[in-house]
Scaffold this active site. Structure first.
Site, PDB file in Angstrom:
ATOM      1  N   GLY A  10     -13.157  52.240 -11.668  1.00 50.82           N
ATOM      2  CA  GLY A  10     -13.997  52.127 -12.858  1.00 50.82           C
ATOM      3  C   GLY A  10     -14.148  50.475 -13.157  1.00 50.82           C
ATOM      4  O   GLY A  10     -15.008  50.166 -13.794  1.00 50.82           O
ATOM      5  N   PHE A  11     -13.361  49.657 -12.306  1.00 49.96           N
ATOM      6  CA  PHE A  11     -13.643  48.074 -12.538  1.00 49.96           C
ATOM      7  C   PHE A  11     -14.908  47.607 -11.625  1.00 49.96           C
ATOM      8  O   PHE A  11     -15.079  46.588 -12.016  1.00 49.96           O
ATOM      9  CB  PHE A  11     -12.302  47.483 -12.047  1.00 49.96           C
ATOM     10  CG  PHE A  11     -11.777  47.836 -10.515  1.00 49.96           C
ATOM     11  CD1 PHE A  11     -12.373  46.964  -9.694  1.00 49.96           C
ATOM     12  CD2 PHE A  11     -10.925  48.633 -10.321  1.00 49.96           C
ATOM     13  CE1 PHE A  11     -12.182  47.265  -8.358  1.00 49.96           C
ATOM     14  CE2 PHE A  11     -10.657  49.331  -8.973  1.00 49.96           C
ATOM     15  CZ  PHE A  11     -11.311  48.325  -8.072  1.00 49.96           C
TER      16      PHE A  11
ATOM     17  N   ASP B  38      -0.901  46.596 -16.340  1.00 50.11           N
ATOM     18  CA  ASP B  38      -1.349  47.640 -15.419  1.00 50.11           C
ATOM     19  C   ASP B  38      -0.341  47.516 -14.099  1.00 50.11           C
ATOM     20  O   ASP B  38      -0.863  47.556 -12.965  1.00 50.11           O
ATOM     21  CB  ASP B  38      -2.718  47.572 -14.959  1.00 50.11           C
ATOM     22  CG  ASP B  38      -3.089  49.032 -14.365  1.00 50.11           C
ATOM     23  OD1 ASP B  38      -2.279  50.004 -14.501  1.00 50.11           O
ATOM     24  OD2 ASP B  38      -4.084  48.859 -13.645  1.00 50.11           O
TER      25      ASP B  38
END
Length: 334
Positions: free
Chosen positions: A85-86, A204
């Protein structure tokens, strides 16, 4: 099987470089794209260089409008290392000296938080945080330079040539011996302590974001895309991987930085020595949950895991208490 860091011998088949394990992609990063409309002021391309260990960055800032061409001339693009997603991360080689680097591409429309660099330049928060921690500490991957293009943000990062993330490292072995796990875990703790001293909260921490140099056994914390500034008050917005989020977030919608970090570290330690996540995917952890651990783990290791995974955040150890735990003693780091 030998003890200690013999696990990291790069001549073994499982230690082949990541580039050899992934099919080469035809994507050539954003500098092969036609420039389009972007955020105000981004059209000319901004860039910066950051000093750090390993491959040193050029201290000169390229003239506006030439940053895109400059990257094409300085780096040879390699294979795709990861995509999510990054954005995407590619292996690359710096042409001036052959140094291996990683180039991370993040689309502009996925950058939601901006900050300010020491020189007053506006930059994505991920870059601001990377600059804060890229001050020579070897346990955090170093940001070498970055470029803002009309459609994308590009980051050039340090990359050990023979490396593997901790997730793949564990999966290749099933689980790690306590001796090897202790050496790696200590390095991760050192990286977290460094980030804390820089007032940065990673948010994270998981095996996929811990990179191991297979030639030296050194662990590096990577990917600050979910990070934020460290604060003493509670956070009411979560960023990171849900399966590593602490129970106070799931149950109450808030968390404090250090206890949440300790919780994720407890999960990582469990994965190291047991080979699996302590909580099943989608499992709703009850407040009176009793963690079951293999009896072949040493009592000290079991105690540390249970302490880090205490349900009430006030019962978890501080970072310094983890350092001082009996299981963490007598470690010989690479």
């Amino acid at each position: 099987m030998k003890n200690g860091l013999s696990y990291f011998t790069p001549s073994l088949p499982q230690f082949s470089t990541i580039r050899q394990a992934i099919l080469r992609t035809s994507v050539l990063l954003s500098w092969e794209r036609t420039p389009g409309d972007g955020r105000a002021g981004a059209g000319e391309g901004r860039s910066g260089a950051v000093a750090g260990p390993g491959p040193s960055a050029d201290s000169r800032v390229p003239p506006a409008g030439k940053a895109q061409q400059r990257l094409k001339e300085r780096y040879r693009l390699g294979s795709l290392l990861g995509r999510g997603g990054f954005g995407s991360v590619f292996a690359a080689t710096r042409l001036s000296d052959g140094a291996p680097v990683a180039i991370k591409r993040v689309p502009q429309n996925r950058v939601h938080h901006w900050g300010e660099l020491p020189d007053g330049t506006s930059a994505p928060l991920e870059i601001v945080l990377q600059v804060k921690v890229s001050n020579g500490f070897s346990g955090v991957v170093q940001l070498l330079e970055w470029v803002e293009l009309p459609n994308d943000i590009l980051m050039v990062l340090e990359r050990p040539e023979h490396s593997q993330d901790l997730h793949r490292f564990i999966r290749a072995r099933g689980f790690l011996s306590e001796e090897v796990a202790r050496q790696l875990f200590r390095q991760v703790l050192e990286a977290v302590r460094h980030c804390t001293s820089c007032r940065v909260l990673h948010r994270d921490i998981k095996p996929e974001n811990i990179l191991i140099d297979l030639a030296t056994g050194q662990a590096k914390l990577i990917d600050f895309g979910c990070g934020t500034y460290l604060q003493k008050t509670a956070y009411i917005h979560f960023a990171g991987t849900p399966s590593y989020s602490p129970p106070e977030w799931t149950h109450f919608g808030w968390y404090y930085g250090e206890p949440a970090t300790i919780w994720s570290l407890g999960i990582v330690l469990h994965q190291m020595v047991c080979g699996e996540h302590p909580f099943r995917r989608g499992q709703n952890i009850s407040w009176d949950h009793q963690l079951s651990l293999p009896q072949w783990l040493s009592p000290e290791c079991q105690d540390l895991i249970r302490w880090c995974l205490s349900m009430p955040d006030v019962e978890r150890p501080s970072l310094e208490e983890v350092f001082c735990h009996p299981w963490m003693q007598d470690i010989h780091l690479p």
